[in-house]
Design a protein around this motif. Structure first.
Motif, short mmCIF file in Angstrom:
data_model
loop_
_atom_site.label_atom_id
_atom_site.label_comp_id
_atom_site.label_asym_id
_atom_site.label_seq_id
_atom_site.Cartn_x
_atom_site.Cartn_y
_atom_site.Cartn_z
N ASP A 206 -46.35 43.72 -89.49
CA ASP A 206 -46.45 42.40 -88.80
C ASP A 206 -47.89 42.06 -88.76
N GLY A 207 -48.72 42.93 -88.30
CA GLY A 207 -50.24 42.62 -88.14
C GLY A 207 -50.83 42.18 -89.47
N VAL A 208 -50.58 42.86 -90.64
CA VAL A 208 -50.99 42.17 -92.02
C VAL A 208 -50.60 41.03 -92.30
N LYS A 209 -49.05 40.87 -92.17
CA LYS A 209 -48.67 39.49 -92.37
C LYS A 209 -49.09 38.34 -91.41
N LYS A 210 -49.71 38.73 -90.17
CA LYS A 210 -50.10 37.55 -89.40
C LYS A 210 -51.71 37.45 -89.62
N ALA A 211 -52.42 38.54 -90.10
CA ALA A 211 -53.87 38.21 -90.69
C ALA A 211 -53.84 37.49 -91.82
N ALA A 212 -52.95 37.82 -92.74
CA ALA A 212 -52.77 37.23 -94.14
C ALA A 212 -52.51 35.57 -93.84
N ALA A 213 -51.48 35.57 -93.09
CA ALA A 213 -51.11 33.89 -92.76
C ALA A 213 -52.30 33.28 -92.36
N VAL A 214 -53.05 33.69 -91.39
CA VAL A 214 -54.18 32.74 -90.52
C VAL A 214 -55.27 32.85 -91.73
N GLY A 215 -55.57 33.63 -92.50
CA GLY A 215 -56.52 33.45 -93.66
C GLY A 215 -56.08 32.45 -94.63
N VAL A 216 -54.94 32.50 -94.97
CA VAL A 216 -54.54 31.49 -96.11
C VAL A 216 -54.72 30.23 -95.32
N ILE A 217 -54.06 29.90 -94.28
CA ILE A 217 -53.99 28.66 -93.73
C ILE A 217 -55.55 28.34 -93.28
N GLY A 218 -56.36 29.02 -92.73
CA GLY A 218 -57.74 28.73 -92.63
C GLY A 218 -58.43 28.27 -93.96
N HIS A 219 -58.12 28.94 -95.01
CA HIS A 219 -58.64 28.78 -96.22
C HIS A 219 -58.29 27.07 -96.55
N ARG A 220 -57.20 26.76 -96.57
CA ARG A 220 -56.18 25.53 -97.21
C ARG A 220 -56.54 24.47 -96.07
N PHE A 221 -56.72 24.71 -94.86
CA PHE A 221 -56.30 23.62 -94.08
C PHE A 221 -57.35 23.15 -92.87
N ASP A 222 -58.46 23.16 -93.44
CA ASP A 222 -59.63 22.98 -92.49
C ASP A 222 -60.19 21.51 -92.38
N ASP A 223 -59.40 20.57 -92.86
CA ASP A 223 -59.65 19.19 -92.96
C ASP A 223 -59.45 18.57 -91.73
N ALA A 224 -60.46 17.85 -90.95
CA ALA A 224 -60.46 17.49 -89.49
C ALA A 224 -60.15 15.80 -89.35
N THR A 225 -59.76 15.30 -90.59
CA THR A 225 -59.48 14.00 -90.72
C THR A 225 -58.16 13.67 -89.79
N TRP A 226 -58.22 12.51 -89.13
CA TRP A 226 -57.02 11.96 -88.48
C TRP A 226 -56.11 11.50 -89.30
N TYR A 227 -54.94 11.73 -89.78
CA TYR A 227 -54.07 11.12 -90.61
C TYR A 227 -53.18 10.28 -89.81
N THR A 228 -52.98 8.91 -90.22
CA THR A 228 -52.01 7.84 -89.59
C THR A 228 -51.56 7.09 -90.79
N HIS A 229 -50.40 6.36 -90.35
CA HIS A 229 -49.98 5.72 -91.25
C HIS A 229 -49.24 4.37 -90.60
N HIS A 230 -49.26 3.08 -91.12
CA HIS A 230 -48.81 1.97 -90.30
C HIS A 230 -48.10 1.20 -91.45
N ASP A 231 -46.84 0.83 -91.10
CA ASP A 231 -46.10 0.04 -91.91
C ASP A 231 -45.26 -0.97 -90.93
N PRO A 232 -45.95 -2.11 -91.05
CA PRO A 232 -45.56 -2.97 -90.04
C PRO A 232 -43.98 -3.58 -90.06
N ARG A 233 -43.12 -3.11 -91.31
CA ARG A 233 -41.81 -3.35 -91.33
C ARG A 233 -41.18 -2.40 -90.41
N VAL A 234 -41.65 -1.26 -90.35
CA VAL A 234 -40.84 -0.34 -89.34
C VAL A 234 -40.81 -0.62 -87.92
#
Length: 348
Positions: A206-234
């Motif tokens: 379990d420790g290896v799995k958690k460390a590996a998951a955090v490592g992959v996530i940290g590498h892929r998802f460091d984008d701090a951009t705020w994402y939004t979407h506006h569709d006036p029809r909704v």
């Protein structure tokens, strides 16, 4: 009959009977997506009678290709969860059609039952615009365009689709917040961070799995951009068991449109205190359409995915916990339809 989800049963039945008098069946068709988008599945009021049909492992009663009938003039778009198909929300689609709505389900890119290559934040960036293009696809079709007013469209999403729903309700999120959440809570929310790739078993790995998951996530998802979407029809949104840990909860304190929530007390895929509970606590004007205290994450898949086509981990995360009664789900569907009827078909 004193269960809280059954208190409005008579009203729901009367509404269904009145709607059923207007059309015979639930039509089904598929529209081409725009550009590289996948197809858009459409359920709609039809003059044709329903017949038994098979779609994958599901046995449904629908009227494929039936002539469209005029309903209430409103469209609802449904956003499926990760790896989802247009058939796992067929019961909700039928309830919406019985209430007079046309229902459109876009196939989300690289995160659907045909292609599960790219779920998570990469998909979440794309999904809201895919909902908007699904509205466009219906608007282009000569069968449906004359029957619909698209200035007030409803949107429902479950799980990853619930993330899409929160975006369309005015929420903002970032991949970096997903990363921060998983770094802080990897043990407590492991399935939300990793999905179906592996699980924690309490063993030495379990420790290896958690460390590996955090490592992959940290590498892929460091984008701090705020994402939004506006569709006036909704103009009205419902989020079912939404993925929500990466949202700025304050951005949903006052949603831009009426927002309804459906929550499950025994959700093992998206631990409620990190996801749906955060939105319930932040959004005081939100309507808690239903809370299912004994339900797991997959309760809102209806019809449910047959166990024989799921793996062990998928069954564990999506299967119904002991004691959960699916007999309450038709009333949940009627409540969702009533929410959309209130906010889309009445008022100015």
């Amino acid at each position: 009959m004193n269960h809280p989800l059954k208190t409005s049963l008579l009203a729901g039945l009367l509404a269904s009977l009145l709607s059923a008098a207007a059309h015979a069946g639930t039509g089904l068709t598929e529209l081409p997506g725009q550009g590289s988008d996948g197809p858009v599945t459409v359920y709609y009021p039809s003059d044709a009678d329903d017949v038994p049909v098979s779609r994958g492992p599901f046995r449904l009663r629908l009227a494929p290709g039936g002539a469209p009938a005029r309903g209430n003039g409103r469209l609802v778009v449904i956003s499926h969860g990760s790896g989802g198909a247009p058939w796992v929300h067929a019961d909700l689609a039928r309830a919406l059609v019985q209430a007079g709505f046309v229902v459109a389900m876009p196939e989300h890119h690289a995160d659907n039952y045909k292609n599960t290559r790219n779920p998570g934040p990469d998909s979440w960036k794309l999904r809201p615009a895919e909902v908007s293009r699904a509205i466009d696809a219906v608007a282009r079709d000569p069968r449906f365009a004359p029957l619909l007013a698209l200035d007030k469209v409803g949107m429902y999403g479950m799980s990853a689709g619930g993330h899409t729903a929160l975006s369309l309700a005015g929420g903002r999120w970032s991949p970096a917040r997903f990363k921060a959440h998983c770094e802080a809570h990897i043990a407590d929310d492991f399935p939300a961070c990793v999905g179906l790739f592996t699980r924690l078993t309490g063993g030495l790995l379990d420790g290896v799995k958690k460390a590996a998951a955090v490592g992959v996530i940290g590498h892929r998802f460091d984008d701090a951009t705020w994402y939004t979407h506006h569709d006036p029809r909704v103009a009205a949104v419902v989020a079912g068991v939404p993925a929500a840990a990466d949202f700025d909860a304050a951005s949903l304190a006052t949603p831009r449109v009426p927002l309804g929530l459906v929550t499950a007390g025994r959700d093992r895929w998206l631990t409620p205190r990190f996801h749906s509970d955060r939105i319930v606590q932040a959004c005081t004007p939100c309507e808690r359409i239903a809370h299912l205290p004994d339900a797991g994450h997959g309760a809102l898949l209806s019809p449910p995915v047959p166990p024989e086509v799921m793996g062990a981990l998928e069954t564990d995360l999506l299967g119904d916990p002991p004691g959960f009664d699916r007999a309450v789900l038709p009333e949940v569907d009627r409540r969702i339809a009533a929410f959309f009827r209130t906010h889309l078909t009445t008022g100015p």
